[in-house]
Design a protein around this motif. Structure first.
Motif, PDB file in Angstrom:
ATOM      1  N   GLU A 128       0.817  -1.216   0.000  1.00 34.82           N
ATOM      2  CA  GLU A 128       0.000   0.000   0.000  1.00 34.82           C
ATOM      3  C   GLU A 128       0.853   1.270   0.000  1.00 34.82           C
ATOM      4  O   GLU A 128       0.523   2.235  -0.688  1.00 34.82           O
ATOM      5  CB  GLU A 128      -0.931  -0.024   1.219  1.00 34.82           C
ATOM      6  CG  GLU A 128      -1.842   1.183   1.350  1.00 34.82           C
ATOM      7  CD  GLU A 128      -2.891   1.318   0.236  1.00 34.82           C
ATOM      8  OE1 GLU A 128      -3.158   0.315  -0.464  1.00 34.82           O
ATOM      9  OE2 GLU A 128      -3.428   2.420   0.080  1.00 34.82           O
ATOM     10  N   ASP A 129       1.939   1.271   0.760  1.00 41.57           N
ATOM     11  CA  ASP A 129       2.752   2.494   0.821  1.00 41.57           C
ATOM     12  C   ASP A 129       3.422   2.803  -0.521  1.00 41.57           C
ATOM     13  O   ASP A 129       3.629   3.966  -0.863  1.00 41.57           O
ATOM     14  CB  ASP A 129       3.810   2.378   1.923  1.00 41.57           C
ATOM     15  CG  ASP A 129       3.183   2.503   3.310  1.00 41.57           C
ATOM     16  OD1 ASP A 129       2.112   3.128   3.426  1.00 41.57           O
ATOM     17  OD2 ASP A 129       3.758   1.956   4.269  1.00 41.57           O
ATOM     18  N   ALA A 132       0.612   4.071  -2.802  1.00 41.12           N
ATOM     19  CA  ALA A 132       0.200   5.436  -2.454  1.00 41.12           C
ATOM     20  C   ALA A 132       1.088   6.477  -3.137  1.00 41.12           C
ATOM     21  O   ALA A 132       0.618   7.549  -3.515  1.00 41.12           O
ATOM     22  CB  ALA A 132       0.245   5.622  -0.939  1.00 41.12           C
ATOM     23  N   VAL A 230      -0.693  -4.819   3.294  1.00 39.34           N
ATOM     24  CA  VAL A 230       0.089  -4.273   4.416  1.00 39.34           C
ATOM     25  C   VAL A 230       1.417  -5.028   4.571  1.00 39.34           C
ATOM     26  O   VAL A 230       2.139  -4.810   5.546  1.00 39.34           O
ATOM     27  CB  VAL A 230      -0.711  -4.331   5.743  1.00 39.34           C
ATOM     28  CG1 VAL A 230      -1.937  -3.453   5.675  1.00 39.34           C
ATOM     29  CG2 VAL A 230      -1.079  -5.757   6.118  1.00 39.34           C
TER      30      VAL A 230
END
Lengths: 263, 99
Positions: A128-129, A132, A230
């Motif tokens: 996710e990071d 993003a 995650v």
């Protein structure tokens, strides 16, 4: 995670005892090593590496081969990942019918025919990071690169009673899996467009640990969604769709044509 | 506004809404109050579930520490949590922000 654990079937040395009409009826099962037994896994992995080589470089493809598809986000530029989704879908959609037919022949089917969507859905979910940082590049790629909200497949484009064959090309783990909500199987759900309306109880979702080549079978009538990634690993999956009786259109434009296959 | 919360009907491993914006959960470590809106996609955490010491959003399975609001993604805001004042064995109070 959930009290209900999915049925894990058929290691490489065990026969597979899974009936597709049970899947249509709500059973959720992972067939271990399915793509490997059919010789399809290596073909898909080689094609993916070749596509990475074309879209980025041979050196990067070599690094992915060495470190695994789960490291795609570290090694392949995000724009190439976006193009990889499209390129692999184009390359493997014509092969969807033969791949699913082979797969189905290893299972029990209620009749001697199947209907297979002539499309491969490629899903590369980066952590996710990382996503993003590159979000605009993947806008609209719901379920392919961006986590999809809970939904049933016929709400947007698929046949009623479609069975999903969700095949791990790289490893899948809790924290980057698909989520299935067995507690609301066949329960009426309020909708907000093509997804579940907010605020409704969905029960406890089931997620899956899968090795490359494992195939998860579940009905598209199950409410399902993407698990937010995650983990530190990219999840690389290809999925196919089939029905065990003539397809009945759901809502919206069908994404793929279904072909009748005699078994 | 002050909210009084009776937790006598809140078993371990459950979550319950207590206002349009706040819910409470009881884990094996106690009772916690936090915002209903998930910082990832805005799903209602009152429909989430308790997994061990964590609270998880049912929509995409994002896990939270209900005591601190921490979650594992740097790119997402942590969950807003609200301190609970214990008034009795199963009675708590919190100050709901005026927003």
């Amino acid at each position: 995670m959930a009290e209900l654990t999915p049925a894990y079937l058929g290691s490489s040395t065990q026969p597979v005892d899974l009936s597709l009409d049970e899947v249509e009826d709500g059973r959720i099962a992972v067939v271990q090593g399915a793509l490997e037994r059919l010789g399809v896994l290596e073909e898909i992995r080689c094609a993916a590496l070749e596509a990475i080589s074309v879209l980025s470089s041979a050196t990067i493809a070599q690094a992915v081969q060495e470190h695994g598809f789960e490291r795609i986000h570290d090694l392949v530029p995000p724009a190439a990942v976006r193009d990889l989704l499209r390129l692999l879908a184009l390359a493997f959609s014509p092969l969807a019918v033969p791949i699913v037919s082979l797969l189905a022949k290893t299972l029990r089917t209620p009749s001697d025919e199947l209907f297979v969507a002539q499309q491969a859905w490629v899903r590369i979910m980066m952590p996710e990071d990382i996503l993003a940082l590159n979000r605009p590049m993947f806008d609209g790629q719901l379920g392919h690169a961006v986590a999809h909200n809970p939904h049933r497949d016929p709400w947007f484009s698929q046949s009623i009673d479609t069975i999903n064959a969700w095949a791990a090309i790289g490893p899948v783990s809790h924290g980057n899996s698909v989520l299935v909500y067995p507690d609301v199987w066949r329960q009426p759900m309020e909708r907000a467009g093509q997804t579940v309306a907010p605020g409704q109880p969905l029960g406890v979702p089931v997620s899956f640990e899968m090795a490359p080549g494992d195939v998860l079978f579940f009905s598209g009538e199950h409410v399902h969604s993407s698990e937010i990634n995650v983990t530190t690993k990219t999840r690389f999956v290809m999925s196919f769709r089939l029905t065990i009786r003539p397809p009945r259109p759901g809502e919206g434009r069908s994404e793929a044509e279904f072909h009748r296959v005699a078994l | 506004m002050t909210l009084r919360i009776d937790t006598s009907a809140l078993p371990v491993d459950t979550i319950r809404p207590v206002s349009p914006t706040i819910c409470v959960a009881r884990t094996c470590e106690g009772v916690f109050a936090f915002a209903r809106s998930c910082p990832h996609a805005g799903a209602d955490l009152s429909t989430g579930y308790v997994h061990g010491r964590q609270v998880r959003c049912a929509w995409h399975n994002l896990p939270f520490d209900p005591a601190t609001g921490r979650q594992p993604c740097r790119s997402l805001a942590d969950l807003r949590v609200f301190p609970l004042k214990q008034l009795g064995p199963e009675l708590f109070e919190l100050e709901e922000p005026n927003e």
